[in-house]
Design an enzyme around this catalytic site. Structure first.
Site, mmCIF file in Angstrom:
data_model
loop_
_atom_site.group_PDB
_atom_site.id
_atom_site.type_symbol
_atom_site.label_atom_id
_atom_site.label_comp_id
_atom_site.label_asym_id
_atom_site.label_seq_id
_atom_site.Cartn_x
_atom_site.Cartn_y
_atom_site.Cartn_z
ATOM 1 N N ASP A 41 3.228 -4.798 7.207
ATOM 2 C CA ASP A 41 2.003 -3.840 7.603
ATOM 3 C C ASP A 41 0.704 -4.964 8.070
ATOM 4 O OD1 ASP A 41 -0.192 -2.593 6.590
ATOM 5 O OD2 ASP A 41 0.865 -1.515 5.174
ATOM 6 N N HIS B 172 0.691 -0.887 0.153
ATOM 7 C CA HIS B 172 -0.414 -0.075 -0.204
ATOM 8 C C HIS B 172 1.348 1.112 -0.149
ATOM 9 C CE1 HIS B 172 -2.963 3.015 2.150
ATOM 10 N NE2 HIS B 172 -3.379 2.132 1.746
ATOM 11 N N CYS C 74 -4.933 2.525 -3.865
ATOM 12 C CA CYS C 74 -3.268 3.136 -2.807
ATOM 13 C C CYS C 74 -2.176 1.862 -3.136
ATOM 14 C CB CYS C 74 -3.456 3.315 -1.552
ATOM 15 S SG CYS C 74 -4.634 4.690 -1.088
ATOM 16 N N LYS D 92 -10.498 -0.967 10.643
ATOM 17 C CA LYS D 92 -10.559 -1.961 9.463
ATOM 18 C C LYS D 92 -10.533 -2.822 10.471
ATOM 19 C CE LYS D 92 -7.680 -0.341 6.463
ATOM 20 N NZ LYS D 92 -7.973 0.532 5.271
ATOM 21 N N GLN E 75 -4.371 -5.269 6.812
ATOM 22 C CA GLN E 75 -5.361 -6.594 6.023
ATOM 23 C C GLN E 75 -5.275 -7.733 6.601
ATOM 24 O OE1 GLN E 75 -8.049 -5.267 4.644
ATOM 25 N NE2 GLN E 75 -7.135 -3.003 3.880
#
Ligand SMILES: Cc1ncc(COP(=O)(O)O)c(C=O)c1O
Length: 404
Positions: free
Chosen positions: A196, A119, A361, A222, A199
């Site tokens: 990261d 991202h 993104c 999220k 997600q």
């Protein structure tokens, strides 16, 4: 998992969009909030709103206790200590803190290894600082199925690599990356390993001790928590070595004209008044997710993805992107013939369906795949197979309207 009872906890799922029941498939952007999270924020503002760690009055003490408890809940959620959890406003801020704090110490010959799947939040800060400070940023290739090219990773990781920063689950393709293996390889070269997890943490069990990552960045919003919330896990020794990036109140233990001493962890990295209500909201979100069970959530999403991929392949003109079901989380990207994704999303909107259309993104990822933009449907705990049927009907409608 009792989806019908879960759905009752989300007031927004009762609303209609263009006179149709809302079908919310934009969960990779942000999830909806259960009433337990909304109530926790409401309770804070209604009953004990105060700044934390500053007042000796009852409200401030209650707020401080709840805010610290939220750190403990998030710590337990990913198997870390409470003081290894820094609250931020989102994954972007968490990754920028790392890029600035760690990047400023890098020398000209040093290398940072990221991937073309990142991202922009884990791409642009390193690229910008690399150009400014002179360290080199290298980019791991991806395969045509949308997985990391492990040969490329191995060949780009060198003794000069000081930081490896990788996306756990792709927000565009849903690819689940073998981060544990990548972290091990990074450590073999004495590099720090950053994940990261924007997600991954909402959808699967995360154990930072088992992963052995040095840092893990994520967004609260999220994973059912309020917008404006996120976090950064850092191993105690890594956080202790690292300098702060934001300076001011709360992050100091003493200040004089001669010198300033940093506060204890995690406050060293939480400068200024934090988003107290949001932090308490993350705690409530974690309670909610724990009650369901992260293993059940991942299974539910796998079932939905399998069902959706199977149904989508019969839509005329469809082009699906990304890996097989067993290597992907609840995200599906696709295009239909040469219809612009914005047009597809607009037709879906008239059916009450919320999806994301664009580059998500991830320009470098889409460039690598030779695609400009896609439609993205992303699932969560309250989504059902029936809603996927609604999506398929709406896509067939788009096919008709645009004469595919
Ligand atoms: C993989 C990934 N990383 C980082 C981000 C940035 O998250 P935020 O916008 O919450 O900072 C996102 C957001 O979609 C993401 O999917």
């Amino acid at each position: 998992m009792n989806i019908e009872s879960i759905r009752k906890d989300f007031p927004i799922l009762e609303r209609k969009v263009h006179d149709k029941p809302l079908v919310y498939f934009d969960n990779a952007a942000t999830t909806q909030k259960p009433k337990q999270v909304i109530d926790s924020v409401n309770d804070f503002y209604s009953n004990y709103n105060a700044n934390v760690h500053r007042g000796l009055h009852a409200l401030s003490e209650e707020a401080s206790e709840a805010y610290e408890k939220a750190h403990e809940k998030v710590g337990n959620f990913i198997n870390s200590e409470w003081d290894e959890i820094v609250f931020t406003k989102n994954t972007t801020e968490s990754l920028n803190i790392l890029a600035y704090s760690l990047g400023l110490d890098l020398k000209k010959d040093d290398e940072v290894l990221i991937t073309k799947m990142e991202h922009h939040a884990n791409f642009v800060p390193w690229q910008y600082l690399g150009k400014k400070l002179g360290f080199k940023v290298k980019y791991v290739d991806i395969t045509k199925d949308g997985e990391l090219d492990m040969q490329s990773f191995d060949s780009l990781l060198t003794n000069k690599t000081k930081i490896v920063s990788v996306i756990h689950v792709s927000n565009t393709l849903g690819t689940i990356n073998p981060v544990k293996e990548l972290i091990e390889k990074a450590h073999d070269k004495n590099a720090l390993a950053i994940v990261d997890g924007a997600q991954s943490i909402p959808h699967m069990e995360i154990d930072v001790k088992d992963l052995n990552c040095d840092f893990f960045a994520f967004s609260g919003h999220k994973m059912l928590a309020p917008t404006g919330t996120g976090g950064l896990f850092g191993k105690k020794e890594a956080f202790e070595e690292m300098n702060p990036f934001l300076f001011g109140g709360e992050m100091i233990s003493s200040v004089s004209v001669e010198k300033t001493e940093w506060n204890m962890l995690p406050w060293k990295f939480e400068a200024g008044t934090p988003h107290v209500a949001g932090g308490i909201g993350i705690g409530a979100a974690v309670d909610y997710l724990n009650k369901i069970g992260m293993d059940k959530i991942l299974k539910h999403e796998h079932k939905l993805v399998e069902y959706a991929l199977n149904a989508l392949k019969d839509v005329k003109g469809i082009q699906l992107y990304g890996p097989k079901t067993d290597k992907r989380a609840g995200v599906i990207s696709f295009n239909i013939a040469d219809i612009h994704p914005h047009d597809v999303a607009s037709v879906l909107d008239t059916h009450g369906i919320a999806v994301r259309a664009g580059a998500h993104c991830t320009h470098p990822l889409l460039h690598a795949l030779g695609v400009e933009h896609t439609v993205r449907a992303s699932f969560y705990i309250y989504n059902t197979e029936k809603e996927i049927d609604v999506l398929i009907d709406a896509l067939n409608d788009a096919v008709k309207i645009f004469g595919v």
